[in-house]
Scaffold this active site. Structure first.
Site, mmCIF file in Angstrom:
data_model
loop_
_atom_site.group_PDB
_atom_site.id
_atom_site.type_symbol
_atom_site.label_atom_id
_atom_site.label_comp_id
_atom_site.label_asym_id
_atom_site.label_seq_id
_atom_site.Cartn_x
_atom_site.Cartn_y
_atom_site.Cartn_z
ATOM 1 N N VAL A 1 37.882 25.131 21.790
ATOM 2 C CA VAL A 1 38.727 24.671 22.729
ATOM 3 C C VAL A 1 39.795 23.939 22.130
ATOM 4 C CG1 VAL A 1 39.054 23.015 24.522
ATOM 5 C CG2 VAL A 1 37.070 24.210 24.594
ATOM 6 N N GLY B 1 41.916 24.501 19.694
ATOM 7 C CA GLY B 1 42.403 24.620 18.275
ATOM 8 C C GLY B 1 41.915 23.177 17.145
ATOM 9 N N GLU C 1 33.230 23.358 18.083
ATOM 10 C CA GLU C 1 34.590 22.465 18.235
ATOM 11 C C GLU C 1 35.829 23.495 18.082
ATOM 12 O OE1 GLU C 1 36.715 19.528 19.189
ATOM 13 O OE2 GLU C 1 35.210 18.907 18.347
ATOM 14 N N ILE D 1 42.668 20.282 17.587
ATOM 15 C CA ILE D 1 42.217 18.920 18.477
ATOM 16 C C ILE D 1 40.931 18.675 18.330
ATOM 17 C CG2 ILE D 1 42.822 17.459 20.503
ATOM 18 C CD1 ILE D 1 45.012 19.770 21.006
ATOM 19 N N VAL E 1 41.864 33.550 11.871
ATOM 20 C CA VAL E 1 41.243 32.329 11.583
ATOM 21 C C VAL E 1 39.993 32.490 10.555
ATOM 22 C CG1 VAL E 1 39.333 30.731 12.606
ATOM 23 C CG2 VAL E 1 41.261 31.724 13.834
ATOM 24 N N GLY F 1 55.337 35.726 18.011
ATOM 25 C CA GLY F 1 54.004 35.451 17.841
ATOM 26 C C GLY F 1 52.902 34.473 18.549
ATOM 27 N N LYS G 1 37.731 27.567 28.675
ATOM 28 C CA LYS G 1 37.712 26.460 28.153
ATOM 29 C C LYS G 1 37.370 25.403 29.123
ATOM 30 C CE LYS G 1 41.220 28.003 24.671
ATOM 31 N NZ LYS G 1 42.619 27.963 24.251
#
Length: 429
Positions: free
Chosen positions: A133, A135, A130, A137, A16, A188, A206
């Site tokens: 939870v 990704g 944000e 969205i 990330v 993966g 989450k």
């Protein structure tokens, strides 16, 4: 536009973090235009400094994350290292030294979100998350801001892509759990140690975050009932199909019927094929929100991965930088409702129970009597028998988990019941 750049430090440069750095570089002009000032990557804290990181100036890389967040000239610290420590200490240190924080750390926020919000408020800084939870969205901000004038009653969602991939593969191909997990690992989607995903720990963190925001109450990870999906079998999917359902690992956060408490739980559940969540395939995530004024809303998209998660991080970064320029802060913790979190025994839902029983007269009557004695109403019964053994499937009307637990305990004591093959909740109706 202000010419002096806003300085950003990055804690972590893995899947990330590296995408966050890449987007900051490749979209620098657009970000500056949207924020009203340029943003500058001022430092990157990593554990392995010798690793080549494309597009990142090696002079920015450091292993001393503490010194980085103590610099005093940072505007924003982006934390994507995960885990509890040293992330917690680094975030609070960043606040103390004048920086706002953008985090993707679901585990830390689920455990210590209240303390982190308090630290941010004490120092007049932002805490945005944000990316913690689902990704890419947009979910936290709609719940925290767009629905701030509404009353959310229920949040029902698929918030872990690994488990959804596995269950989808079992459903669509007839594969067993281990076979589907092996494919997820090869592609993966699953870690070498998939425990956090398949045992529901990731989804539970989450769920705690979502419940806290949706119901304006403090909900910690320990408040969330958690049940993994490793025991789901091909037979369960056959039973689900006979009911016009599929099986998903769901995070469910809801108000009690009297509105005086909330529950948060994660477990596998049968869900009707007509429900929008039933069509969520592969490693995708989706969250279904039910509220008084808005009615039913669904948020859908990729719930993990470097670029999707980085997109959510950058969205928060833009918002926090805008706040810095205006000298304001965004919404903090909203826990004014202070609703207590009820235990799983208070949850009311439908159940699908599969029993192995003796194939002889009177068995169904005995089983039905046990259900009646515990106040659990039966919706449908299906029995198949051969060579003295039978399978009895009971689907209930809505009942509390406590009542169902008492029923199952009593069923196990019947001489005619050989065993309880499976118990699964039925949601989404």
């Amino acid at each position: 536009m202000r010419t002096r750049p806003l300085k950003v430090a990055l804690l972590g440069c893995g899947v990330v973090g590296s995408e966050v750095a890449r987007i900051m570089t490749t979209h620098a002009e657009d970000l500056a235009a949207r924020i009203g000032a340029p943003v500058e990557l001022a430092g990157v804290a990593v554990r392995r400094p010798g690793k080549v990181r494309a597009g990142i100036d090696p002079s920015l890389v450091t292993t001393d994350a503490t010194a980085l967040v103590k610099r005093g000239d940072l505007d924003v610290v982006v934390e994507v290292i995960g885990g509890i420590e040293p992330a917690r200490t680094l975030i609070t240190t960043a606040f103390e030294h004048g920086a706002s924080v953008v985090s993707a750390n679901k585990a830390l926020l689920a455990q210590d979100g209240a303390a982190l919000h308090a630290a941010a408020e004490e120092h007049g800084r932002d805490l945005y998350y944000e990316a913690a939870v689902a990704g890419a969205i947009p979910l936290i901000r709609p719940l925290r801001e767009s629905l701030a004038g509404d009353k959310v009653n229920r949040v029902l969602g698929i918030v872990n892509g690994t488990t959804n991939f596995i269950l989808d593969k079992m459903d669509s191909t007839g594969a067993g759990y281990q076979e589907a997990l092996d494919e997820a690992t090869a592609l993966g989607y699953a870690e070498a140690d998939p425990t956090a995903d398949v045992e529901g720990y990731d989804a539970a963190a989450k769920a705690a975050i979502l419940a806290g925001i949706a119901f304006h109450s403090r909900v910690r990870l320990d408040d969330v009932y958690r049940e993994g999906m490793t025991e789901v079998t091909s037979a369960d999917f056959r039973s689900a199909r006979e009911m016009g359902c599929t099986i998903k690992l769901l995070a469910i956060c809801e108000r009690a019927g009297d509105g005086q408490s909330v529950t948060a739980r994660v477990h596998p559940a049968m869900i009707p094929l007509t429900h929008p969540l039933a069509s969520v395939r592969g490693a995708y995530n989706a969250v279904f929100v039910e509220s008084d004024a808005s009615g039913q809303l669904m948020f859908y998209g990729p719930g993990a991965g470097g670029a999707p998660t980085a997109s959510a991080v950058l969205g928060d970064l833009v918002a926090v930088c805008r706040n810095r320029l205006s000298g304001s802060t965004g919404p903090g913790e909203s826990a004014y409702a202070a609703l207590p979190v009820s235990g799983m025994g208070e949850v009311v839902t439908r159940y699908h129970i599969s029993l192995d029983v003796a194939d002889k007269p009177g068995v169904l009557a005995q089983v039905a009597t046990v259900f009646a004695e515990h106040g659990v109403s039966i919706d449908t019964v299906r029995q198949q028998g051969k060579d003295g053994e039978a399978s009895l499937v009971v689907v209930t009307h809505r009942a509390s988990d406590a009542a169902l637990s008492g029923t199952v305990e009593a069923l196990r004591k019947l001489d005619t019941v050989r065993g309880v093959a499976s118990i699964m909740r039925v949601e989404g109706e």
